[in-house]
Design a protein around this motif. Sequence first.
Motif, PDB file in Angstrom:
ATOM      1  N   UNK A 192      48.775  55.131  34.698  1.00  0.00           N
ATOM      2  CA  UNK A 192      50.190  54.802  34.642  1.00  0.00           C
ATOM      3  C   UNK A 192      50.555  53.973  35.863  1.00  0.00           C
ATOM      4  N   UNK A 193      51.062  52.772  35.623  1.00  0.00           N
ATOM      5  CA  UNK A 193      51.393  51.850  36.700  1.00  0.00           C
ATOM      6  C   UNK A 193      52.910  51.649  36.733  1.00  0.00           C
ATOM      7  N   UNK A 194      53.526  52.048  37.830  1.00  0.00           N
ATOM      8  CA  UNK A 194      54.987  52.087  37.967  1.00  0.00           C
ATOM      9  C   UNK A 194      55.657  52.430  36.628  1.00  0.00           C
ATOM     10  N   UNK A 195      55.336  53.616  36.093  1.00  0.00           N
ATOM     11  CA  UNK A 195      55.778  53.957  34.732  1.00  0.00           C
ATOM     12  C   UNK A 195      57.246  54.369  34.665  1.00  0.00           C
ATOM     13  N   UNK A 222      45.142  62.168  34.363  1.00  0.00           N
ATOM     14  CA  UNK A 222      46.129  61.112  34.608  1.00  0.00           C
ATOM     15  C   UNK A 222      45.950  60.524  36.004  1.00  0.00           C
ATOM     16  N   UNK A 223      45.970  59.188  36.077  1.00  0.00           N
ATOM     17  CA  UNK A 223      45.996  58.448  37.340  1.00  0.00           C
ATOM     18  C   UNK A 223      47.295  57.660  37.360  1.00  0.00           C
ATOM     19  N   UNK A 224      48.028  57.717  38.458  1.00  0.00           N
ATOM     20  CA  UNK A 224      49.327  57.050  38.504  1.00  0.00           C
ATOM     21  C   UNK A 224      49.547  56.409  39.866  1.00  0.00           C
ATOM     22  N   UNK A 225      50.156  55.219  39.841  1.00  0.00           N
ATOM     23  CA  UNK A 225      50.598  54.622  41.097  1.00  0.00           C
ATOM     24  C   UNK A 225      51.962  53.960  40.907  1.00  0.00           C
ATOM     25  N   UNK A 283      58.510  59.895  38.786  1.00  0.00           N
ATOM     26  CA  UNK A 283      57.060  59.894  38.949  1.00  0.00           C
ATOM     27  C   UNK A 283      56.607  61.186  39.613  1.00  0.00           C
ATOM     28  N   UNK A 284      57.335  61.612  40.635  1.00  0.00           N
ATOM     29  CA  UNK A 284      56.997  62.856  41.322  1.00  0.00           C
ATOM     30  C   UNK A 284      57.213  64.061  40.406  1.00  0.00           C
ATOM     31  N   UNK A 319      47.688  60.668  42.238  1.00  0.00           N
ATOM     32  CA  UNK A 319      48.943  59.931  42.413  1.00  0.00           C
ATOM     33  C   UNK A 319      48.913  59.150  43.715  1.00  0.00           C
ATOM     34  N   UNK A 320      49.290  57.847  43.627  1.00  0.00           N
ATOM     35  CA  UNK A 320      49.432  57.006  44.808  1.00  0.00           C
ATOM     36  C   UNK A 320      50.852  56.438  44.800  1.00  0.00           C
ATOM     37  N   UNK A 321      51.656  56.862  45.745  1.00  0.00           N
ATOM     38  CA  UNK A 321      53.028  56.366  45.866  1.00  0.00           C
ATOM     39  C   UNK A 321      53.118  55.559  47.160  1.00  0.00           C
ATOM     40  N   UNK A 322      53.108  54.242  47.008  1.00  0.00           N
ATOM     41  CA  UNK A 322      53.127  53.357  48.171  1.00  0.00           C
ATOM     42  C   UNK A 322      54.555  53.197  48.684  1.00  0.00           C
TER      43      UNK A 322
END
Length: 283
Positions: A135-138, A186-189, A202-203, A218-221
Amino acid sequence: MLIFTKYLDEDKSVSLTCYIQEPSQELPCYAKKPAVLVLPGGAYLFTSDREAEPVALAYAAKGFQAFVLRYSTAKRAEGLKPLHEASKAIGLIRQNAKEWHVIADNIITCGFSAGGHLSAWVGLCGENKPNGMVLCYPALEFAYEEVKEGERGNPILTALLGKNYDKTAVESLNLAQYVGENSVPMFCWSTAEDVLTKAAPVLNFAKAYADFSRPFELHLYQWGEHGLVLGDYTTANGRKSMVEPRIQSWVDMSVEWFHRNFGEPLIEDKPHVIIPGLVPSMD
C-alpha cells in the motif's frame, strides 16, 4: 519480455496489461516468478499513468511477473466495480499461472492512493484475494458529509456509491474494520506531509494489523507530498518536489519484505562450469 493486454469486460474499458518474462535456459531455477498486480491511483476518477507501467517495470527488474489493471473509474465505477475487477484480475492471473510463468500462491497487489485503497480492499474483502499487499500512500478512510439537494457530493464516493450514498455506505469503505486474524501480510508506506491521504488512517490501519498480530511493515516518512510514486525523475513529471531520495528505496524494501514472508529465490552452491567454445553454463 512479452507485453500484451487482456480485457475483463465486453466493451474493453477494463484492461489487464501483462509484462511476462519468459523462461531462459540460463535461469532454470527462476523460470516461475512471483507476480505483482499494480493498481494505479486517481481518486477512482481515472487511473494514473505515473503509477502504472513505471511501477510494473520496477518490479519486473526485481524478478516479478508484472500486471497493471486499468479498472473502472468515474461513472463506470458505481456498484463497487473496481473491487470485483481487481478480484477478477487476481483470479485470471492464477488461472493462467502456468502459461504466464507465475507462482500461483505468490501474488501481491501494489496500489497507490485510491489504488492503495483498492489494494487493501481486495486483499481483505475480495473473492480472489492476493497473498500479500503493498500500500503506497493509501486512502483507507472516507468521511461522510451529508449531501444536500442540488449538491454534487464527494466525487470519489459518488463514483463508487452513486449520487444517493448514505453514511452506512460510506463507512463500509473504511477498511480497518475488515482486518482480522486471517488478513494477508501487508507492507505500507506514506508520508506525514501528505495532505490528501493523511497519516492517521494509515496508523489506524496498522494498529488493526497489530491488534490481530498479523504480519505487517510500515514506513511513515516525515517529508514528501502526495503522489511520489517511485520518488525519482522517472515519475516526477518534471516536478522537483516529486523527487524525494529518502523514499526511493521502498520498492527494494517491499521486495525484501516479500521474500521474508514468502520465501527467498532458490540459490544453490553450484560450480561455474565453462565449456570451451560455448557460453558459460551455470548447471
